[in-house]
Design a protein around this motif. Structure first.
Motif, PDB file in Angstrom:
ATOM      1  N   LEU A 109       6.091  14.101   8.172  1.00 28.29           N
ATOM      2  CA  LEU A 109       7.232  13.816   7.608  1.00 28.29           C
ATOM      3  C   LEU A 109       7.715  12.281   7.671  1.00 28.29           C
ATOM      4  N   ALA A 110       8.411  11.637   6.849  1.00 26.85           N
ATOM      5  CA  ALA A 110       8.726  10.453   7.142  1.00 26.85           C
ATOM      6  C   ALA A 110       9.982  10.104   6.724  1.00 26.85           C
ATOM      7  N   GLU A 111      10.957   9.053   7.230  1.00 29.22           N
ATOM      8  CA  GLU A 111      11.960   8.873   6.703  1.00 29.22           C
ATOM      9  C   GLU A 111      12.265   7.094   6.713  1.00 29.22           C
ATOM     10  N   CYS A 112      12.757   6.489   5.767  1.00 32.24           N
ATOM     11  CA  CYS A 112      13.062   5.330   5.835  1.00 32.24           C
ATOM     12  C   CYS A 112      14.698   4.938   5.527  1.00 32.24           C
ATOM     13  N   ASN A 113      15.338   4.038   6.044  1.00 32.15           N
ATOM     14  CA  ASN A 113      16.741   4.024   5.931  1.00 32.15           C
ATOM     15  C   ASN A 113      17.092   2.797   4.482  1.00 32.15           C
ATOM     16  N   CYS A 114      15.896   2.762   3.585  1.00 27.24           N
ATOM     17  CA  CYS A 114      16.165   1.826   2.772  1.00 27.24           C
ATOM     18  C   CYS A 114      16.911   2.757   1.539  1.00 27.24           C
ATOM     19  N   LYS A 115      17.263   2.359   0.338  1.00 26.16           N
ATOM     20  CA  LYS A 115      17.829   3.179  -0.549  1.00 26.16           C
ATOM     21  C   LYS A 115      17.004   4.192  -1.292  1.00 26.16           C
ATOM     22  N   ALA A 116      15.588   4.022  -1.164  1.00 25.07           N
ATOM     23  CA  ALA A 116      14.719   4.883  -1.662  1.00 25.07           C
ATOM     24  C   ALA A 116      14.739   6.510  -1.139  1.00 25.07           C
ATOM     25  N   THR A 117      14.657   7.186  -2.096  1.00 27.30           N
ATOM     26  CA  THR A 117      14.611   8.633  -1.642  1.00 27.30           C
ATOM     27  C   THR A 117      13.301   9.452  -1.513  1.00 27.30           C
ATOM     28  N   VAL A 118      12.410   8.424  -1.845  1.00 26.01           N
ATOM     29  CA  VAL A 118      11.024   9.046  -2.258  1.00 26.01           C
ATOM     30  C   VAL A 118      10.111   8.297  -1.050  1.00 26.01           C
ATOM     31  N   ILE A 119       8.816   8.560  -0.722  1.00 22.92           N
ATOM     32  CA  ILE A 119       8.042   8.074   0.065  1.00 22.92           C
ATOM     33  C   ILE A 119       7.940   6.358  -0.375  1.00 22.92           C
ATOM     34  N   CYS A 120       8.512   5.524   0.096  1.00 27.71           N
ATOM     35  CA  CYS A 120       8.742   4.229  -0.200  1.00 27.71           C
ATOM     36  C   CYS A 120       7.570   3.442   0.455  1.00 27.71           C
ATOM     37  N   TYR A 121       7.402   1.993  -0.077  1.00 25.26           N
ATOM     38  CA  TYR A 121       6.413   0.932   0.447  1.00 25.26           C
ATOM     39  C   TYR A 121       6.719   0.828   2.044  1.00 25.26           C
ATOM     40  N   HIS A 122       7.782   1.022   2.367  1.00 26.52           N
ATOM     41  CA  HIS A 122       7.956   0.632   3.896  1.00 26.52           C
ATOM     42  C   HIS A 122       7.284   1.697   4.691  1.00 26.52           C
ATOM     43  N   ILE A 123       7.409   3.000   4.203  1.00 25.29           N
ATOM     44  CA  ILE A 123       6.677   3.992   4.863  1.00 25.29           C
ATOM     45  C   ILE A 123       5.153   3.765   4.643  1.00 25.29           C
ATOM     46  N   GLY A 124       4.610   3.376   3.404  1.00 25.21           N
ATOM     47  CA  GLY A 124       3.297   2.944   3.093  1.00 25.21           C
ATOM     48  C   GLY A 124       2.914   1.892   4.050  1.00 25.21           C
ATOM     49  N   ALA A 125       3.693   0.752   4.442  1.00 23.24           N
ATOM     50  CA  ALA A 125       3.203  -0.210   5.297  1.00 23.24           C
ATOM     51  C   ALA A 125       3.080   0.189   6.709  1.00 23.24           C
ATOM     52  N   ALA A 126       4.308   0.823   7.181  1.00 26.53           N
ATOM     53  CA  ALA A 126       4.270   1.394   8.705  1.00 26.53           C
ATOM     54  C   ALA A 126       3.139   2.502   8.969  1.00 26.53           C
ATOM     55  N   ILE A 127       2.748   3.393   8.127  1.00 28.05           N
ATOM     56  CA  ILE A 127       1.805   4.456   8.128  1.00 28.05           C
ATOM     57  C   ILE A 127       0.397   3.639   8.798  1.00 28.05           C
ATOM     58  N   GLY A 128       0.103   2.547   8.142  1.00 27.85           N
ATOM     59  CA  GLY A 128      -1.021   1.800   8.712  1.00 27.85           C
ATOM     60  C   GLY A 128      -1.126   1.574  10.073  1.00 27.85           C
ATOM     61  N   ALA A 129       0.042   1.166  10.788  1.00 25.25           N
ATOM     62  CA  ALA A 129       0.257   0.922  12.156  1.00 25.25           C
ATOM     63  C   ALA A 129       0.430   2.101  12.835  1.00 25.25           C
ATOM     64  N   HIS A 130       0.898   3.119  12.283  1.00 20.04           N
ATOM     65  CA  HIS A 130       1.069   4.404  12.750  1.00 20.04           C
ATOM     66  C   HIS A 130      -0.266   5.250  13.062  1.00 20.04           C
ATOM     67  N   ILE A 131      -1.181   5.033  12.357  1.00 19.14           N
ATOM     68  CA  ILE A 131      -2.565   5.819  12.391  1.00 19.14           C
ATOM     69  C   ILE A 131      -3.245   5.228  13.319  1.00 19.14           C
ATOM     70  N   VAL A 132      -3.107   3.539  13.621  1.00 19.33           N
ATOM     71  CA  VAL A 132      -3.793   2.953  14.677  1.00 19.33           C
ATOM     72  C   VAL A 132      -3.416   3.414  15.966  1.00 19.33           C
TER      73      VAL A 132
END
Ligand SMILES: [Zn+2]
Length: 87
Positions: A54-77
Motif C-alpha cells: 500500500l502507498a499513500e501520498c498527501n497530494c490531491k491525487a486519489t490514485v497512485i501518483c507520480y510522487h509514489i512512482g518516484a519514491a518507490i525507486g528509493a524505497h526498493i533500494v
C-alpha cells in the motif's frame, strides 16, 4: 492508502521519469518528494498489509501518483539494503 499494482505503479514510474522529482528519505517507508519546477513537496508513505503493498501520498491525487512512482525507486533500494543487512 491505495493498493499498489504492477499496472498502476508502472504508470506512476513512467510519469516520475518524465517529471524527475527530487526524492528524500525521511525514514524507512517515509519519503518526501519535491517537484523541482513548482517546489511543491509531498510526503509518501508505504506500508504492507498481508501480501498487499500500500502507498499513500498527501497530494490531491486519489490514485497512485507520480510522487509514489518516484519514491518507490528509493524505497526498493532501501528495502533491499535492509534485507541484505539483516540476512
Ligand atoms: Zn502525490
Amino acid at each position: 492508502m491505495i493498493e499498489i499494482t504492477s499496472a498502476n505503479i508502472e504508470k506512476a514510474i513512467n510519469k516520475a521519469r518524465q517529471t524527475k522529482p527530487f526524492v528524500k528519505v525521511i525514514e524507512f517507508r517515509l519519503y518526501s518528494v519535491t517537484n523541482k519546477t513548482t517546489g511543491a513537496t509531498y510526503e509518501v508513505k508505504f506500508s504492507k498489509l498481508g501480501n498487499k503493498k500500500l502507498a499513500e501520498c498527501n497530494c490531491k491525487a486519489t490514485v497512485i501518483c507520480y510522487h509514489i512512482g518516484a519514491a518507490i525507486g528509493a524505497h526498493i533500494v532501501l528495502a533491499e539494503q535492509m534485507h541484505t543487512a539483516t540476512a
